[in-house]
Write an enzyme that holds these catalytic residues in place. Structure first.
Site, PDB file in Angstrom:
ATOM      1  N   ASP A  54      29.408  41.774 -60.136  1.00 30.83           N
ATOM      2  CA  ASP A  54      28.453  41.550 -59.050  1.00 30.83           C
ATOM      3  C   ASP A  54      28.899  42.239 -57.764  1.00 30.83           C
ATOM      4  OD1 ASP A  54      26.276  40.647 -57.627  1.00 30.83           O
ATOM      5  OD2 ASP A  54      27.112  38.653 -57.248  1.00 30.83           O
TER       6      ASP A  54
ATOM      7  N   GLU B  99      21.476  33.383 -58.253  1.00 30.53           N
ATOM      8  CA  GLU B  99      22.829  33.584 -57.729  1.00 30.53           C
ATOM      9  C   GLU B  99      22.793  33.745 -56.216  1.00 30.53           C
ATOM     10  OE1 GLU B  99      26.191  35.804 -56.074  1.00 30.53           O
ATOM     11  OE2 GLU B  99      24.090  36.426 -56.163  1.00 30.53           O
TER      12      GLU B  99
END
Length: 472
Positions: free
Chosen positions: A364, A336
């Protein structure tokens, strides 16, 4: 495409809905919003059971303890590293041992960058060893380093105005922190903009809401046709000091050494586990966080916490013997931090089934005490989410904000799938983000318990309702 007749305050709306074949007659559902509210309200006892198990019962602190074990054992997990692959294998085994279904690894090709040895020393007007963190994908310097005079700017506009001064120098950006989304452009684009005006290297003030002399790393992007120059972040304190020196007319000279290297793409995996749906198993509610991290700290906050409350959501639901109508799918993303590499490859692999995705969720931005969810979707879907969040009144987390997002789920959201992300203390988050300070010390088990409860209640109810969330 299915169509649903939906009533809000006496006004009938016709909107498309990809879902729930069993409840449709002639492709039209006659349910009113009041009936949907009543359906959601019937989950009150289930929501309380999830909350009690996560916050007060035998599962309290479980996500924190699981996370601590992983990050203390493996440490940081940068893209392409052996530590990331070790973490993936550990999680693959953990998910199987937890009794989740369809546990598997989906292959992904990911970037592999290593920072190597790095240093920056101010030589004039005095000798000062600076704390730095090279930025992801940066090239290194020659072995002897780059020694050059500094040009300090506070914006790209100032850099353009002073372009003739930049040639042959190290550009230092001392941009003010406004918020992450606005300020991060200097980290991402700083090297390219400096190279365009002939700079030899760039040093960027760390994109941080607070600093105790802590540099923060992150990805940066080169541009085709523009020379690649070394780039790193420096502390807020050093950026401000150098800026003050420059304002006094001091000549500032820095020696920068970076051993950074880019390697061929590496093999990796997205890690997947499920609770298979009882009635519509082909339909999916996705919960997620990313398993990779930067190579500093422990990656506990970014994004160990998000990954582990996503696992915990499925664990809580399984422990209570619940099986929603739709499949609950956990995805632990890889790479990511390099721009959602794992998320994009997952999307490419699964987008043919996009009509079967009811909701995509990604945590996140920390797992501190949540205040609610950010949500992107139709107004009708938002109204349903607001009713679902009412079930979380026992932990006082009921707000639905705009703009649900996540690097790994944005591909789905942009294609029209409703998306949700967790909202908590971003000031605290960006104080530790991408720094040596991202360790288990930042985490609070009680706050993680609440975050896990929110994640579990929302994902379960949306997965178990008779209809998928409506789309625009």
């Amino acid at each position: 495409m299915k169509f649903l007749l939906f009533t809000f305050v006496g006004v009938v709306h016709l909107f498309s809905l990809n879902s729930g074949k069993a409840i449709y007659k002639n492709d039209i559902s006659q349910r009113t919003f009041q009936e949907i509210k009543e359906e959601i309200a019937r989950y009150k006892d289930v929501a309380k059971a999830i909350i009690n198990l996560a916050v007060y019962g035998k599962a309290q602190n479980r996500s924190y303890e699981r996370l601590a074990l992983l990050v203390d054992t493996v440490g940081p997990r940068p893209s392409g590293s052996k530590s990331l692959e070790k973490a993936i294998q550990i999680m693959y085994q953990n998910l199987q041992e937890d009794g989740l279904e369809n546990v598997h690894l989906e292959p992904v090709k990911i970037p592999h960058w290593e920072r190597g040895e790095e240093s920056a020393v101010m030589l004039e007007p005095r000798v000062h060893k600076m704390a730095i963190l090279g930025l992801g994908s940066s090239i290194g310097t020659p072995p002897e380093g780059i020694t050059a005079e500094v040009l300090v700017v506070t914006s790209f506009e100032e850099l353009q105005r002073r372009a003739p001064e930049a040639r042959g120098k190290i550009v230092v950006y001392n941009q003010p922190y406004v918020n992450y989304s606005k300020t991060v452009q200097y980290r991402v684009q700083g090297a390219v903009e400096a190279a365009k005006v002939g700079a030899l290297a760039s040093l960027i003030r760390s994109v941080a809401s607070f600093s105790i002399y802590s540099p923060h790393t992150g990805i940066q992007e080169y541009q085709d046709g523009v020379p690649k120059i070394p780039t790193a972040c420096i502390t807020v304190e050093d950026a401000e000091m150098i800026s003050r020196m420059a304002s006094r007319g001091n000549r500032i000279v820095i020696q920068l050494k970076m051993g950074a290297k880019n390697y061929p793409d590496a093999d990796s995996f997205n890690t997947v586990a499920e609770i298979i749906g009882s009635k519509y198993p082909e339909q999916v509610v996705l919960v997620s966080g990313h398993l990779d991290s930067w190579d500093v700290g422990q990656g506990a906050m970014d994004d160990g916490g998000g990954a582990f409350i996503s696992w915990e959501a499925l664990s809580l639901i399984k422990d209570l013997g619940l099986r929603p109508k739709r499949t609950l799918r956990l995805v632990l993303w890889t790479a990511e931090e390099q721009g959602g590499i794992g998320g994009f490859q997952y999307y490419q692999l699964h987008k043919a089934n996009i009509s079967n995705y009811s909701l995509v969720m990604e945590s996140d931005e920390g797992t501190f005490l949540p205040s609610g969810l950010q949500f992107t979707g139709s107004e009708k879907a938002r109204a349903i989410m607001e009713e679902v969040m009412r079930l979380l009144q026992p932990v006082n987390v009921t707000q639905v904000f705009r703009t649900g997002e996540g690097t790994d789920i944005n591909f789905w959201i942009q294609a029209g799938v409703p998306g949700a992300s967790l909202v908590d203390d971003l000031y605290k988050y960006f104080s530790f983000h991408h720094s040596h300070g991202d360790t288990m010390t930042v985490m609070d088990p009680k706050q993680m318990n609440v975050a896990a409860a929110v994640w579990a209640v929302v994902s379960y109810v949306i997965a178990d309702m008779e209809e998928m969330l409506p789309r625009s």
